[in-house]
Design a protein around this motif. Sequence first.
Motif, mmCIF file in Angstrom:
data_model
loop_
_atom_site.group_PDB
_atom_site.id
_atom_site.type_symbol
_atom_site.label_atom_id
_atom_site.label_comp_id
_atom_site.label_asym_id
_atom_site.label_seq_id
_atom_site.Cartn_x
_atom_site.Cartn_y
_atom_site.Cartn_z
ATOM 1 N N TYR A 15 15.896 47.500 7.565
ATOM 2 C CA TYR A 15 14.950 47.117 8.032
ATOM 3 C C TYR A 15 14.659 45.836 8.534
ATOM 4 O O TYR A 15 13.549 46.299 9.443
ATOM 5 N N LYS A 18 13.969 48.191 11.874
ATOM 6 C CA LYS A 18 12.764 48.830 11.605
ATOM 7 C C LYS A 18 11.297 47.713 12.854
ATOM 8 O O LYS A 18 10.108 48.289 12.115
ATOM 9 N N ARG A 19 11.076 46.662 11.950
ATOM 10 C CA ARG A 19 10.989 45.533 11.799
ATOM 11 C C ARG A 19 11.161 45.405 13.509
ATOM 12 O O ARG A 19 9.785 44.910 14.542
ATOM 13 N N GLU A 22 9.216 48.378 15.163
ATOM 14 C CA GLU A 22 7.624 48.126 15.944
ATOM 15 C C GLU A 22 7.338 46.769 16.097
ATOM 16 O O GLU A 22 6.400 46.989 16.876
ATOM 17 N N ASP A 115 5.919 57.148 6.742
ATOM 18 C CA ASP A 115 5.722 54.931 6.779
ATOM 19 C C ASP A 115 5.558 54.502 5.303
ATOM 20 O O ASP A 115 6.766 53.758 5.854
ATOM 21 N N GLU A 119 7.979 51.562 5.018
ATOM 22 C CA GLU A 119 7.895 50.326 3.720
ATOM 23 C C GLU A 119 8.486 49.291 2.591
ATOM 24 O O GLU A 119 9.241 49.361 2.085
ATOM 25 N N SER A 123 11.365 47.329 1.427
ATOM 26 C CA SER A 123 11.139 45.747 0.938
ATOM 27 C C SER A 123 11.205 45.556 -0.664
ATOM 28 O O SER A 123 11.400 44.456 -0.597
#
Length: 237
Positions: A15, A18-19, A22, A115, A119, A123
Amino acid sequence: MKIEIWSDVACPWCYIGKRRFETALAAFPHRDSVEVQWRSYQLDPTLPEHYDGTELEYLSTRKGLAPGQISGMFEHVAAQAKGEGLNYRFDDVVVANSFTAHRMIHLAATHGQQDAAKERLLSDHFEHGKDIGSREYLTSLGLDLGIGAGELAELFSTDKYADAVRQDFEEGRALGINGVPFFVIDRKYGLSGAQAAETFSEALEQAWQESHPLIMVNTAGSGDATGEVCGPEGCVV
């Protein structure tokens, strides 16, 4: 340019990665020409559908780590997550096998919601204490993504997308992936781990430049590929 990301829903660094990815992608000038595909990976395929215990107990008993070591790891990872705007709550994490969640991501992909599914799963698992192995939870998630109730029921009554998930596992092994997150750019470049956004930016730029080399243009009939220029030794007169 295509970027494939091998990742597990039950992976805290995935995660965070991923951030950071991005962040880099948002600043990339050619982001509209980038296709991102999430690929399945499981850190612990042997995990039962539901584990009767906390995340700390799971890591302690199944991985053989000392509770104090695990608590320190939680604090470090949570601090890294906070730096990316994520609020990890390891005490509330529900330990569950992620295989069906990966099937859900494949189903969501057929609706253009891959996606969004990834996400939400990350989360809900790390920030909201949801049970990612629960049929009730996954059905609710699917409905929120606009997937029909019939398709969702089929996901739980059959093994649909199971082969696709296993194919992701096999491709990952063939590429030598033994940890996640792992980012593959155009099947040519690989980045392992939750790299800094700056590292992702450099990789995106390098991959783009190599796949879109600058082509020198020669004016037809001029007989010379260059015009007048200035350089370190002065200017052409």
